[in-house]
Design a protein around this motif. Structure first.
Motif, PDB file in Angstrom:
ATOM      1  N   ALA A   1     -18.051  12.496 -40.135  1.00 55.00           N
ATOM      2  CA  ALA A   1     -18.126  13.086 -38.596  1.00 55.00           C
ATOM      3  C   ALA A   1     -17.695  14.313 -38.945  1.00 55.00           C
ATOM      4  CB  ALA A   1     -17.273  12.461 -37.690  1.00 55.00           C
ATOM      5  N   GLY A   2     -17.936  15.322 -37.907  1.00 59.47           N
ATOM      6  CA  GLY A   2     -17.503  16.681 -38.099  1.00 59.47           C
ATOM      7  C   GLY A   2     -16.406  16.848 -37.220  1.00 59.47           C
ATOM      8  N   GLY A   3     -15.627  18.130 -37.417  1.00 60.25           N
ATOM      9  CA  GLY A   3     -14.574  18.394 -36.530  1.00 60.25           C
ATOM     10  C   GLY A   3     -14.203  19.913 -36.905  1.00 60.25           C
ATOM     11  N   VAL A   4     -13.039  20.574 -36.002  1.00 60.31           N
ATOM     12  CA  VAL A   4     -12.990  21.952 -36.355  1.00 60.31           C
ATOM     13  C   VAL A   4     -11.363  22.287 -36.389  1.00 60.31           C
ATOM     14  CG1 VAL A   4     -13.088  22.279 -33.676  1.00 60.31           C
ATOM     15  CG2 VAL A   4     -13.514  24.374 -35.418  1.00 60.31           C
ATOM     16  N   GLU A   5     -10.893  23.266 -36.982  1.00 60.66           N
ATOM     17  CA  GLU A   5      -9.625  23.602 -37.086  1.00 60.66           C
ATOM     18  C   GLU A   5      -9.303  24.784 -36.227  1.00 60.66           C
ATOM     19  OE1 GLU A   5      -6.039  24.756 -40.447  1.00 60.66           O
ATOM     20  OE2 GLU A   5      -8.166  23.986 -41.109  1.00 60.66           O
ATOM     21  N   ARG A   6      -8.117  24.405 -35.236  1.00 62.88           N
ATOM     22  CA  ARG A   6      -7.566  25.417 -34.557  1.00 62.88           C
ATOM     23  C   ARG A   6      -5.955  25.586 -34.646  1.00 62.88           C
ATOM     24  NH1 ARG A   6     -10.766  22.297 -30.561  1.00 62.88           N
ATOM     25  NH2 ARG A   6     -12.725  23.363 -30.342  1.00 62.88           N
ATOM     26  N   ASP A   7      -5.629  26.659 -34.903  1.00 65.08           N
ATOM     27  CA  ASP A   7      -4.199  26.912 -35.199  1.00 65.08           C
ATOM     28  C   ASP A   7      -3.478  26.079 -35.833  1.00 65.08           C
ATOM     29  OD1 ASP A   7      -4.257  29.069 -33.041  1.00 65.08           O
ATOM     30  OD2 ASP A   7      -4.162  27.719 -31.614  1.00 65.08           O
ATOM     31  N   GLY A   8      -4.255  25.636 -37.145  1.00 65.12           N
ATOM     32  CA  GLY A   8      -3.508  24.784 -38.184  1.00 65.12           C
ATOM     33  C   GLY A   8      -3.741  23.488 -37.723  1.00 65.12           C
ATOM     34  N   ILE A   9      -4.334  22.775 -36.726  1.00 66.98           N
ATOM     35  CA  ILE A   9      -4.522  21.694 -36.382  1.00 66.98           C
ATOM     36  C   ILE A   9      -6.021  21.300 -36.369  1.00 66.98           C
ATOM     37  CG2 ILE A   9      -4.228  19.837 -34.533  1.00 66.98           C
ATOM     38  CD1 ILE A   9      -1.941  21.143 -33.614  1.00 66.98           C
ATOM     39  N   TRP A  10      -6.301  20.174 -36.963  1.00 64.64           N
ATOM     40  CA  TRP A  10      -7.903  19.663 -37.141  1.00 64.64           C
ATOM     41  C   TRP A  10      -8.073  18.706 -36.128  1.00 64.64           C
ATOM     42  CZ3 TRP A  10     -11.458  21.396 -40.304  1.00 64.64           C
ATOM     43  CH2 TRP A  10     -12.685  20.701 -40.123  1.00 64.64           C
TER      44      TRP A  10
ATOM     45  N   GLU B   1     -21.657  10.151 -37.601  1.00 67.02           N
ATOM     46  CA  GLU B   1     -21.088  10.170 -36.085  1.00 67.02           C
ATOM     47  C   GLU B   1     -21.332  11.602 -35.193  1.00 67.02           C
ATOM     48  OE1 GLU B   1     -17.737   7.208 -34.684  1.00 67.02           O
ATOM     49  OE2 GLU B   1     -16.995   8.413 -36.320  1.00 67.02           O
ATOM     50  N   ARG B   2     -22.069  11.476 -34.169  1.00 66.97           N
ATOM     51  CA  ARG B   2     -22.142  12.566 -33.444  1.00 66.97           C
ATOM     52  C   ARG B   2     -22.050  12.051 -32.027  1.00 66.97           C
ATOM     53  NH1 ARG B   2     -23.316  18.267 -35.242  1.00 66.97           N
ATOM     54  NH2 ARG B   2     -22.976  19.343 -33.249  1.00 66.97           N
ATOM     55  N   ASP B   3     -21.210  12.792 -31.036  1.00 68.25           N
ATOM     56  CA  ASP B   3     -20.864  12.360 -29.765  1.00 68.25           C
ATOM     57  C   ASP B   3     -21.134  13.492 -28.743  1.00 68.25           C
ATOM     58  OD1 ASP B   3     -20.009   9.685 -30.726  1.00 68.25           O
ATOM     59  OD2 ASP B   3     -17.943  10.274 -30.702  1.00 68.25           O
ATOM     60  N   ASP B   4     -21.176  14.508 -29.073  1.00 62.56           N
ATOM     61  CA  ASP B   4     -21.122  15.587 -28.033  1.00 62.56           C
ATOM     62  C   ASP B   4     -21.965  17.012 -28.635  1.00 62.56           C
ATOM     63  OD1 ASP B   4     -21.367  16.990 -25.615  1.00 62.56           O
ATOM     64  OD2 ASP B   4     -19.155  16.720 -25.329  1.00 62.56           O
ATOM     65  N   ASP B   5     -22.324  17.702 -28.012  1.00 65.65           N
ATOM     66  CA  ASP B   5     -23.166  19.042 -28.429  1.00 65.65           C
ATOM     67  C   ASP B   5     -24.136  18.737 -29.519  1.00 65.65           C
ATOM     68  OD1 ASP B   5     -21.482  20.684 -26.989  1.00 65.65           O
ATOM     69  OD2 ASP B   5     -20.018  21.322 -28.568  1.00 65.65           O
ATOM     70  N   PHE B   6     -24.775  17.764 -29.089  1.00 63.72           N
ATOM     71  CA  PHE B   6     -26.099  17.361 -30.049  1.00 63.72           C
ATOM     72  C   PHE B   6     -27.018  18.412 -30.484  1.00 63.72           C
ATOM     73  CE2 PHE B   6     -24.822  13.796 -27.164  1.00 63.72           C
ATOM     74  CZ  PHE B   6     -24.319  12.912 -28.117  1.00 63.72           C
ATOM     75  N   PRO B   7     -27.057  18.453 -31.886  1.00 61.76           N
ATOM     76  CA  PRO B   7     -28.245  19.260 -32.366  1.00 61.76           C
ATOM     77  C   PRO B   7     -29.363  19.002 -32.507  1.00 61.76           C
ATOM     78  CG  PRO B   7     -27.045  18.168 -34.417  1.00 61.76           C
ATOM     79  CD  PRO B   7     -26.297  17.635 -32.966  1.00 61.76           C
ATOM     80  N   SER B   8     -30.493  19.786 -33.118  1.00 61.41           N
ATOM     81  CA  SER B   8     -31.719  19.260 -33.147  1.00 61.41           C
ATOM     82  C   SER B   8     -31.849  18.245 -33.931  1.00 61.41           C
ATOM     83  CB  SER B   8     -32.670  20.712 -33.480  1.00 61.41           C
ATOM     84  OG  SER B   8     -32.092  20.934 -34.774  1.00 61.41           O
ATOM     85  N   ALA B   9     -33.115  17.658 -33.836  1.00 62.91           N
ATOM     86  CA  ALA B   9     -33.536  16.470 -34.775  1.00 62.91           C
ATOM     87  C   ALA B   9     -33.403  17.067 -36.154  1.00 62.91           C
ATOM     88  CB  ALA B   9     -35.071  16.059 -34.405  1.00 62.91           C
ATOM     89  N   ALA B  10     -33.977  18.211 -36.370  1.00 66.01           N
ATOM     90  CA  ALA B  10     -33.866  18.766 -37.951  1.00 66.01           C
ATOM     91  C   ALA B  10     -32.505  18.783 -38.622  1.00 66.01           C
ATOM     92  CB  ALA B  10     -34.577  20.131 -37.964  1.00 66.01           C
ATOM     93  N   GLU B  11     -31.607  19.443 -37.506  1.00 59.67           N
ATOM     94  CA  GLU B  11     -30.242  19.489 -38.049  1.00 59.67           C
ATOM     95  C   GLU B  11     -29.502  18.217 -38.460  1.00 59.67           C
ATOM     96  OE1 GLU B  11     -27.648  22.607 -36.236  1.00 59.67           O
ATOM     97  OE2 GLU B  11     -29.297  22.600 -34.711  1.00 59.67           O
ATOM     98  N   LEU B  12     -29.866  17.092 -37.409  1.00 58.45           N
ATOM     99  CA  LEU B  12     -29.329  15.243 -37.710  1.00 58.45           C
ATOM    100  C   LEU B  12     -30.001  15.237 -39.060  1.00 58.45           C
ATOM    101  CD1 LEU B  12     -29.452  13.826 -34.224  1.00 58.45           C
ATOM    102  CD2 LEU B  12     -27.508  14.525 -35.639  1.00 58.45           C
ATOM    103  N   GLU B  13     -31.405  15.286 -39.397  1.00 59.14           N
ATOM    104  CA  GLU B  13     -32.077  14.888 -40.548  1.00 59.14           C
ATOM    105  C   GLU B  13     -31.560  15.546 -41.543  1.00 59.14           C
ATOM    106  OE1 GLU B  13     -36.290  15.138 -40.811  1.00 59.14           O
ATOM    107  OE2 GLU B  13     -36.359  14.446 -38.772  1.00 59.14           O
TER     108      GLU B  13
ATOM    109  N   ASP C   1     -10.681  16.107 -34.562  1.00 56.58           N
ATOM    110  CA  ASP C   1     -11.781  15.411 -34.958  1.00 56.58           C
ATOM    111  C   ASP C   1     -12.967  15.333 -33.801  1.00 56.58           C
ATOM    112  OD1 ASP C   1     -13.196  13.297 -36.503  1.00 56.58           O
ATOM    113  OD2 ASP C   1     -12.278  11.714 -35.294  1.00 56.58           O
ATOM    114  N   THR C   2     -13.633  16.363 -33.310  1.00 54.74           N
ATOM    115  CA  THR C   2     -14.315  16.478 -32.358  1.00 54.74           C
ATOM    116  C   THR C   2     -15.672  15.496 -32.242  1.00 54.74           C
ATOM    117  OG1 THR C   2     -15.604  18.207 -33.271  1.00 54.74           O
ATOM    118  CG2 THR C   2     -13.697  18.692 -32.273  1.00 54.74           C
ATOM    119  N   HIS C   3     -16.462  15.329 -33.469  1.00 57.82           N
ATOM    120  CA  HIS C   3     -17.632  14.331 -33.377  1.00 57.82           C
ATOM    121  C   HIS C   3     -18.638  15.329 -32.736  1.00 57.82           C
ATOM    122  CE1 HIS C   3     -15.936  10.055 -34.280  1.00 57.82           C
ATOM    123  NE2 HIS C   3     -15.342  11.103 -34.860  1.00 57.82           N
ATOM    124  N   ALA C   4     -18.353  16.686 -32.698  1.00 59.60           N
ATOM    125  CA  ALA C   4     -19.193  17.580 -31.878  1.00 59.60           C
ATOM    126  C   ALA C   4     -19.770  18.819 -32.843  1.00 59.60           C
ATOM    127  CB  ALA C   4     -18.603  18.126 -30.578  1.00 59.60           C
ATOM    128  N   HIS C   5     -19.106  18.822 -34.185  1.00 63.78           N
ATOM    129  CA  HIS C   5     -19.352  19.891 -35.062  1.00 63.78           C
ATOM    130  C   HIS C   5     -20.037  19.390 -36.157  1.00 63.78           C
ATOM    131  CE1 HIS C   5     -16.225  21.763 -32.223  1.00 63.78           C
ATOM    132  NE2 HIS C   5     -16.830  22.887 -32.588  1.00 63.78           N
TER     133      HIS C   5
END
Length: 462
Positions: free
Chosen positions: A208-217, A248-260, A219-223
């Protein structure tokens, strides 16, 4: 049992998932489906031979209380309705307090880490055995991501998982994104965890994807999935061929091409690593993980030497080597978890030994997630309140822990706004009143009623 490459099924991307090429299986959030009214899209996938695995989020097997028989029955019903080969849950606690600790019952609305102690391990193992006896198919448990660390832990993550598997025979769902999260947030090297955990017990893997902010990761499942997470997947693949890998992807769903594209990257990552030996389960599907070796507290108490390629596990103290968690262990764990959860959702002071700053970050994350879920459960509220929805909800949630689920939370939020007179926009107040009346009662509570309720809540909280 080989699963192959899969993706988390969500209603928002149901059409896209049906069209994804080379898809072998999907995973659904167990609590989001009704066995008697399965979504047509899921039924179509099943008719094509695509397996469906229910993934639970509310059992709280790492909590001090024994698992709810009703929740277990619900999970078993979903497994049977879906013809699932297994079910999965998390090594986490999601609620605390109540009768065990003679304190208010609190809900986190999120997965929180258990302390890696012998007490917590004993309680978890007993809860897992209860769950295994109640489910019609095998159970696999997932390691979770965490922002906070418990003080005075006695085991590493890998040691904790290895002991859990040896004592219960449960399978593992290893989330490589969560291993990366814990590396950034808690300084725990993913390779060290992989060295110590029993990779032969892996049922499948999450990416799954995530993002780092201010030194804390986070786990968003939206990146998008990041390269460090793929590196952990490569490290795991070099040790074992996992039976399944799922995006896993739970939010900010990308296009079908990006998921593929992300699924293709996962396949490439797996194929780029030299062939690892198949898992024991893959060689012998009927073999229960841990079967054939000495297991349970007795073996642990003997302090067996290190397995090839793994570090030695510490021998537990004699009191921790008992087969079942005693009431003292449950009470100690319950008090500790209640104190942490109260600090996170009720604004009480941080328990001794915890990083107060990290607790505040986790608290804000819990409140933000709660606002997001209420907004999805009751989408009319963000529509009525517009840009004011989120700040109004976060102000309401401060010091008002979640009770009785998100639908009731939405109603209480509306009651709060109406009774406190916070809405200056007459049209928004009228629309919110109508929304509330349709779902709760003939009229919103008067201010006097609100004051009485607040007084009762204060008395209960003492």
């Amino acid at each position: 049992m080989e699963l192959g490459i899969g993706i988390g099924w969500r209603p928002e991307i149901a059409d896209t998932v049906e069209r994804l090429p080379g898809l072998d299986w999907v995973e659904v959030v167990a609590e989001n489906i009704c066995p008697g009214h399965l979504p047509p899209a899921l039924l179509r996938l099943r008719s094509r031979g695509i397996r469906v695995v229910p993934h639970g989020v509310s059992l709280g097997l790492g909590g001090a209380d024994r698992p709810s028989q009703q929740r277990l029955a619900d999970l078993a019903e979903r497994a049977e309705a879906l013809g699932a080969p297994l079910v999965t849950e998390h090594i986490a606690f999601v609620r605390a307090g109540g009768e065990l600790t003679a304190s208010p019952a609190l809900e986190a609305g999120h997965l929180l880490p258990v302390p890696r102690t012998w007490d917590a391990l004993s309680v978890l193992c007993e809860n897992v055995r209860v769950a295994q006896d109640s489910l019609p198919v095998p159970l696999a448990l997932e390691n979770i991501a965490a922002m906070i660390s418990w003080p005075d832990e006695e085991l590493t993550e890998g040691q904790f998982l290895a002991e859990l598997v040896e004592r219960t025979g449960v399978r593992l769902l290893i989330d490589v994104a969560n291993l990366h999260t814990n590396h950034v947030n808690r300084g725990e090297a993913p390779s060290a965890a992989l060295d110590e955990l029993p990779v032969e017990a892996i049922a499948y893997v999450h990416v799954a994807g995530g993002v780092e902010r201010d030194g804390i990761w986070h786990d968003t499942h939206a990146h998008p999935v990041t390269q460090p997470v793929l590196d952990v997947l490569s490290d795991l693949r070099a040790r074992v061929s996992p039976p399944g890998v799922l995006l896993e992807r739970d939010d900010d769903f990308p296009s079908a091409a990006e998921l593929e594209s992300e699924l293709a990257t996962i396949r490439t990552t797996l194929s780029a690593v030299p062939q690892a030996p198949p898992s024991i389960e893959a060689r012998d599907p009927g073999r229960r993980p841990g079967k054939g070796a000495r297991s349970g507290p007795a073996a642990a108490a003997e302090g067996a030497g290190p397995s090839p390629g793994k570090g030695a596990r510490p021998a537990p103290p004699a009191s921790a080597a008992r087969a079942h968690a005693d009431s003292g262990a449950r009470e100690r764990l319950g008090l500790a978890q209640a104190a942490v959860l109260s600090a996170l959702v009720a604004g009480t002071p941080a328990p001794e030994g915890f990083d107060a700053r990290r607790l505040r970050v986790q608290s804000r994350a819990l409140a933000a997630k709660r606002a997001d879920i209420v907004g999805k459960v009751a989408p009319e509220l963000p529509e009525i309140l517009g840009a004011g929805y989120r700040p109004a909800f976060l102000a309401y949630a401060k010091g008002r822990p979640l009770h009785a689920g998100y639908r009731r939370d939405a109603l209480r939020f509306a009651e709060h706004l109406l009774a406190a007179g916070h809405l200056e926009d007459g049209d928004a107040r009228r629309r919110l009143t109508l929304w509330w009346q349709e779902r709760a009662a003939a009229r919103p509570p008067r201010r006097a009623t609100r004051l009485v309720r607040a007084a009762r809540a204060a008395l209960v909280g003492r």
